[in-house]
Design a protein around this motif. Structure first.
Motif, PDB file in Angstrom:
ATOM      1  N   UNK A   3       0.807  -1.216   0.000  1.00  0.00           N
ATOM      2  CA  UNK A   3       0.000   0.000   0.000  1.00  0.00           C
ATOM      3  C   UNK A   3       0.846   1.274   0.000  1.00  0.00           C
TER       4      UNK A   3
ATOM      5  N   UNK B 105       3.002   3.948  -1.442  1.00  0.00           N
ATOM      6  CA  UNK B 105       3.058   4.299  -2.864  1.00  0.00           C
ATOM      7  C   UNK B 105       4.330   3.790  -3.533  1.00  0.00           C
TER       8      UNK B 105
ATOM      9  N   UNK C  28      -4.125   6.394  -4.886  1.00  0.00           N
ATOM     10  CA  UNK C  28      -5.003   6.566  -3.727  1.00  0.00           C
ATOM     11  C   UNK C  28      -6.382   5.962  -4.007  1.00  0.00           C
TER      12      UNK C  28
ATOM     13  N   UNK D  53      -6.295   2.155  -4.157  1.00  0.00           N
ATOM     14  CA  UNK D  53      -6.018   1.488  -2.884  1.00  0.00           C
ATOM     15  C   UNK D  53      -7.174   1.560  -1.900  1.00  0.00           C
ATOM     16  N   UNK D  54      -7.955   2.634  -1.960  1.00  0.00           N
ATOM     17  CA  UNK D  54      -9.052   2.835  -1.014  1.00  0.00           C
ATOM     18  C   UNK D  54      -9.927   1.595  -0.875  1.00  0.00           C
ATOM     19  N   UNK D  55     -10.358   1.050  -2.023  1.00  0.00           N
ATOM     20  CA  UNK D  55     -11.269  -0.082  -1.988  1.00  0.00           C
ATOM     21  C   UNK D  55     -10.567  -1.316  -1.437  1.00  0.00           C
TER      22      UNK D  55
ATOM     23  N   UNK E 199      -8.293  -1.419   0.932  1.00  0.00           N
ATOM     24  CA  UNK E 199      -8.280  -1.363   2.397  1.00  0.00           C
ATOM     25  C   UNK E 199      -9.604  -1.836   2.960  1.00  0.00           C
ATOM     26  N   UNK E 200     -10.686  -1.311   2.359  1.00  0.00           N
ATOM     27  CA  UNK E 200     -12.007  -1.607   2.888  1.00  0.00           C
ATOM     28  C   UNK E 200     -12.312  -3.098   2.755  1.00  0.00           C
TER      29      UNK E 200
ATOM     30  N   UNK F 282      -0.969   4.913   5.103  1.00  0.00           N
ATOM     31  CA  UNK F 282      -1.332   3.571   4.659  1.00  0.00           C
ATOM     32  C   UNK F 282      -1.186   2.538   5.769  1.00  0.00           C
TER      33      UNK F 282
ATOM     34  N   UNK G 254       7.212   9.931  -2.821  1.00  0.00           N
ATOM     35  CA  UNK G 254       7.719   8.754  -3.511  1.00  0.00           C
ATOM     36  C   UNK G 254       7.942   8.966  -5.000  1.00  0.00           C
TER      37      UNK G 254
ATOM     38  N   UNK H 176      -1.706  11.334   0.401  1.00  0.00           N
ATOM     39  CA  UNK H 176      -1.306  10.069  -0.206  1.00  0.00           C
ATOM     40  C   UNK H 176      -2.379   9.004   0.031  1.00  0.00           C
TER      41      UNK H 176
END
Ligand code: SF4
Lengths: 485, 263
Positions: A157, A159, A210, A213-215, A217-218, A245, B242, B251
C-alpha cells in the motif's frame, strides 16, 4: 465507483520469485558488474542526485531547529545502546506487557520460521485479500513470494512499494523505495496495470494510486505492517509512516500482523520521545514523520473499530549473531532512517540495486556480512570511500565506516587472499633492500606509460575508469638529494 | 530434533532459543558509543571510561532518562502558553495544515458551518465527545449536512469512506513538532481520523503541550495502566515524496488537516 481489480501479480524477479535469497556465491561478481554499469549511467546518477536535493535542504533546515543536534545525537545513541545491551531484560518485559494488552507474540528463529507463522495466521484468518504497508523485515524474509506461492494476493500500500511491486523490483532504497523511477515510467506503469490516463503530474499519479487502494483497504481481511520501535515499559508497537497507509492497514482489516526484528525494543516512552523526531529529521528532513502510531493490541472493549486480533512476529534471523559481537553490536542500534544512504557517495554512484541486499547503503554493507556470511559478502566492506559521511549522518552515532574496516580485518583473518599475502611479502622484501627498492622505482617510472597504454588484464578494470598522472622524471630520493644541495 | 507437537510448543521452543542466544550474546559487554559530549557519565549516573565499559560492570541502566537529558537540545516547544501557541502555529503552517484559534465552541461551530457550505459537503463523520457534539449540532446539521456517527462497533466502513470530512477531538497538541495526538479512546476509534479526505480536529488551548515527551506522559497518566489500543501523532496532512521526491499531500490519509483551537 470503479470495481476493484484483482491485486497485481508481481513479475518474477530475482528477489521476489523465490523465498530463498539469491545465490550468494556470485554476489561479488554481480556487484562488480552492476556497479560498473551504474557508474557509467550518468543520467541515472544525475536523477538520483537531483531527487535527493530537496532532502538536504529540508534536513538542514529542521536540524537547525534543534538547540543542540550533537548533544541530542548522544542522547539518542545512549538510549539505543542501553536498550540493546539490556535486551535480555527488555525483550521479555515488552512481550509480557504486549500480551497483557491482548496481542499475541510469535517467535521466529529465522526467515523460514517467520514465513511459516505468517502463512498459518493468514490461512487461519481465511484471508481473501491482504494489504501490506511498508516493511523491510518482510523483504528480508521474502514474504510476498511466500504468500503468492500459496495463492494469497497481497498488495503493497505504500506508494513507493506499490510502484516497485508493479515493476517487479525490490526497493531501491529502504526508505525511498522508488526514488530511481521517473514520473513518465510511473504513468506508463499505471496505465498498463490500472488502466489510468497518462499524466506527468506527481500529484495526479498519487491520486490514481489513492483511489485504487481505497477499496482494497475496505475489502482486505488481513493487514500486514512492520514496526519501528517496541516499547518495553508499555508493551506498545510503534509504527512510523508518512502516507497513512499503515494507519489504514491496522484499522480496517479483521486481523493485524506486525513483523519486527528483536532489536527494535526501547526501554520506555521517554526514549521514544527523543527517537521519533530524530528519525524524521535525519532520514527525511521532517520535524516528525506524518504518522507515528503506537499500538497496544487489537480493538479494546468500547472502541468503535480496529482488528479483532493483533499478532506480532518477533524475528531473530541472525540478529543474535551480531549481538554476540561486542565490537559491532551497535549496528543493532540502527533505526533505519536511511540518512547514511542519502549521504553516501558510493550509494549515489552505484545505486541501490547493485548491493543485492535487503538493506542497501553503508549500514547494509555493515550488517549483511553478519546476517548472510562474511565470505560471500565481504566485498561490501570495500564499497566505501571511508569518508565517514555515513557515521556523521547517523542520528544514533553508529560507527559505520569503522565497522566496514572491522569487517575487512575480520575477512583478512578468516579468509586471507593469497594474492594479497604474496604481494605484501614481495613488498616487504623489496622495501628492506634500498638497492632493490631504487631499481623497482626506476622500473616503475619507466614502464608506467606502457602500463597505461596496454592495460594488463589484472589492472584493466581499475585503469578503465581512472586517469593516472604521468611518472616523475626522478625518484623522490634523488629529488630530495638535489634539493638539499 | 523431533518436530514440536503443537504450535504452542514450537513457539515456546523458539522463544527459549532466542532468549538463550540473547543472554549468551550479552555475556560480553560492549563499549560505549563514541560520544561527542560527556553525556554518558551524566546519564549513567557514574563516571565512565570514554572507550569501554569495564567487563562485568553493572548493567547499562540509564539513571537520567534520554528525554529529560535531551529536552534542552531538542527543538524548542515554548515555556509559556503564548510561546507554545506561536511555535505551534508556525509549525502547522509549515506542514501545510490549517490552524484557527477561536474564542469559544459556537465560534468553532461557525467555522465548520462555513466549511460545510463553501465546500458543499453532504456528509461529515464524527464521534461522541463533549467538544465534537456541539460542533456537529451547530456546525454540520445546522448547515444542512448529514452527520455520520461512528461510535458503535460494526459501523459501515464503506459509509465512512464516502464521507466528505471527519471531526475528532484529541488527547494533546504538541507545539515542538506541530503534532496532534489522537487516541482510539477519544478520537472516534482508528478509522475516523484517517479515512475521510479532510480531518478537522478540535482542541482546547489547554491541550497544547510543549514536547512529544510531555504528550506521551500526559496520556500515560491519563490512562494509567490501560492505554487505548491506538495512540497516533498526526503531523500535518498525509504526504508522500515517492514520485521523484516531490511532495504530494493526501497520499492515503486526509489531504487536509484543519486544527481548531478553542479558548
Ligand atoms: S545506520 Fe544510522 S544513519 Fe544509517 S539508517 Fe541506521 S540509524 Fe540511519
Amino acid at each position: 465507483m470503479a470495481t476493484v481489480t484483482p491485486p497485481p501479480a508481481s513479475a518474477p524477479t530475482r528477489d521476489r520469485i523465490d523465498t530463498a535469497d539469491p545465490p550468494a556465491s556470485d554476489a561479488k561478481k554481480r556487484f562488480l558488474s552492476d556497479a560498473a554499469a551504474h557508474v557509467r549511467d550518468l543520467g541515472h546518477r544525475l536523477f538520483v542526485r537531483k531527487a535527493l536535493g530537496g532532502y538536504y535542504v529540508n534536513r538542514d533546515a529542521y536540524k537547525a531547529r534543534y538547540r543542540d543536534w550533537e548533544h541530542a545525537r548522544d542522547a539518542a545513541s545512549l538510549a539505543k545502546w542501553s536498550a540493546v545491551n539490556r535486551l535480555h531484560e527488555l525483550l521479555p518485559q515488552f512481550v509480557a506487557n504486549f500480551e497483557a494488552g491482548g496481542g499475541q507474540v510469535h517467535w521466529a528463529r529465522d526467515a523460514a520460521e517467520a514465513r511459516e507463522i505468517i502463512l498459518r495466521l493468514v490461512r487461519e484468518a481465511e484471508a481473501k485479500a491482504i494489504v501490506k504497508s511498508k516493511c523491510m523485515t518482510s523483504e528480508e524474509i521474502h514474504l510476498n513470494a511466500a504468500l503468492e506461492a500459496e495463492g494469497f494476493g497481497v498488495v503493497e500500500s505504500d506508494l513507493g512499494e506499490f510502484i516497485q511491486q508493479l515493476r517487479g523490483e525490490p526497493p531501491y532504497h529502504f526508505v525511498f523505495p522508488c526514488m530511481h523511477v521517473r514520473r513518465d515510467e510511473i504513468s506508463e506503469l499505471f496505465k498498463q496495470h490500472l488502466g489510468s490516463e497518462p499524466t506527468d503530474s506527481p500529484e495526479e499519479l498519487t491520486m490514481i494510486a489513492r483511489r485504487y487502494m481505497r477499496q482494497l483497504y475496505v475489502n482486505a481481511d488481513v493487514g500486514i505492517t512492520g514496526a519501528n520501535f517496541l516499547v518495553a515499559e508499555t508493551g506498545q508497537v510503534s509504527i512510523t509512516e508518512n502516507e497513512g497507509n499503515a494507519r489504514l492497514t491496522a484499522a480496517l482489516p479483521r486481523v493485524h500482523i506486525a513483523i519486527s526484528g528483536i532489536e527494535k525494543v526501547v526501554a520506555n516512552l521517554d526514549d521514544l520521545a527523543v527517537l521519533l523526531p530524530m528519525l524524521a529529521t535525519a532520514g527525511a528532513g521532517q520535524p516528525m514523520t506524518c504518522y507515528n502510531t503506537l499500538y497496544s493490541g487489537p480493538r479494546r472493549e468500547g472502541e468503535a473499530d480496529g482488528p479483532e486480533a493483533m499478532h506480532l512476529v518477533l524475528l531473530d534471523n541472525s540478529r543474535t549473531a551480531l549481538l554476540a559481537d561486542p565490537e559491532q553490536r551497535d549496528a543493532l542500534h540502527c533505526i533505519r532512517c536511511g540518512a547514511c544512504l542519502n549521504v553516501c557517495p558510493i550509494f549515489k554512484n552505484v545505486g541501490g540495486f547493485t548491493y543485492g541486499t535487503t538493506y542497501q547503503g553503508p549500514i547494509g554493507s555493515v550488517i549483511t556480512p553478519h546476517l548472510r556470511g562474511l565470505t560471500d559478502w565481504n566485498h561490501l566492506s570495500g564499497a566505501s570511500s571511508l569518508c565517514g559521511a555515513c557515521t556523521d549522518a547517523c542520528p544514533v552515532r553508529i560507527d559505520i565506516h569503522h565497522h566496514l574496516l572491522h569487517n575487512r580485518r575480520n575477512a583478512a583473518r578468516t579468509a586471507p587472499s593469497r594474492l594479497e599475502k604474496l604481494g605484501h611479502k614481495v613488498f616487504v622484501q623489496v622495501a628492506r633492500r634500498p638497492g632493490l627498492f631504487a631499481t623497482g622505482g626506476w622500473l616503475f617510472r619507466h614502464t608506467l606509460g606502457l602500463v597505461k597504454r596496454i592495460k594488463p588484464p589484472l589492472m584493466k578494470q581499475w585503469l578503465d575508469t581512472r586517469d593516472l598522472p604521468s611518472a616523475p622524471s626522478q625518484s623522490f630520493r634523488a629529488a630530495w638529494k638535489s634539493r638539499g644541495r | 530434533m523431533p518436530a514440536p507437537a503443537t504450535e504452542a510448543d514450537r513457539n515456546a521452543a523458539a522463544r527459549e532459543t532466542i532468549l538463550a542466544r540473547v543472554r549468551e550474546a550479552l555475556q560480553s559487554s560492549a563499549p560505549l558509543p563514541h560520544l561527542k559530549t560527556d553525556l554518558a557519565g551524566e546519564m549513567l549516573g557514574q563516571p565512565v571510561a570514554t572507550d569501554s565499559q569495564p567487563a562485568g560492570s553493572s548493567l547499562p541502566l540509564l539513571t537520567v532518562l534520554p528525554e529529560t537529558a535531551a529536552r534542552p537540545w531538542l527543538p524548542d516547544g515554548g515555556d509559556t502558553v503564548d510561546e507554545r501557541l506561536a511555535i505551534l502555529t508556525e509549525n502547522l503552517k509549515k506542514l501545510r495544515a490549517e490552524v484557527q484559534r477561536v474564542t469559544d465552541l459556537p465560534a468553532a461551530a461557525a467555522v465548520v458551518a462555513d466549511l460545510v457550505r463553501e465546500r458543499g459537503w453532504q456528509r461529515v463523520a464524527w464521534h461522541q465527545h463533549p467538544l465534537v457534539d456541539s460542533l456537529v449540532a451547530d456546525g454540520v446539521t445546522a448547515a444542512g449536512c448529514d452527520g455520520y456517527a461512528v461510535d458503535e462497533p460494526g459501523f459501515d466502513k464503506r459509509q465512512l469512506e464516502a464521507c466528505d470530512a471527519g471531526i475528532t477531538a484529541c488527547e494533546a497538541v504538541v507545539s515542538q513538532t506541530g503534532s496532534i495526538l489522537v487516541s482510539s479512546a477519544t478520537g472516534g476509534g482508528r478509522g475516523l481520523s484517517i479515512l475521510p479526505p479532510v480531518h478537522i480536529v478540535v482542541a482546547p488551548v489547554e491541550a497544547v503541550v510543549a514536547t512529544v515527551g510531555d504528550a506521551l506522559h500526559l496520556v500515560a497518566q491519563r490512562y494509567a495502566g490501560r492505554l487505548p489500543s491506538l495512540l497516533s501523532f498526526i503531523t500535518g496532512p498525509s504526504r508522500t515524496g515517492d514520485i521523484e521526491r516531490i511532495l504530494v499531500l493526501g497520499a492515503h490519509g486526509p489531504k487536509e488537516l484543519i486544527v481548531l483551537l478553542v479558548g
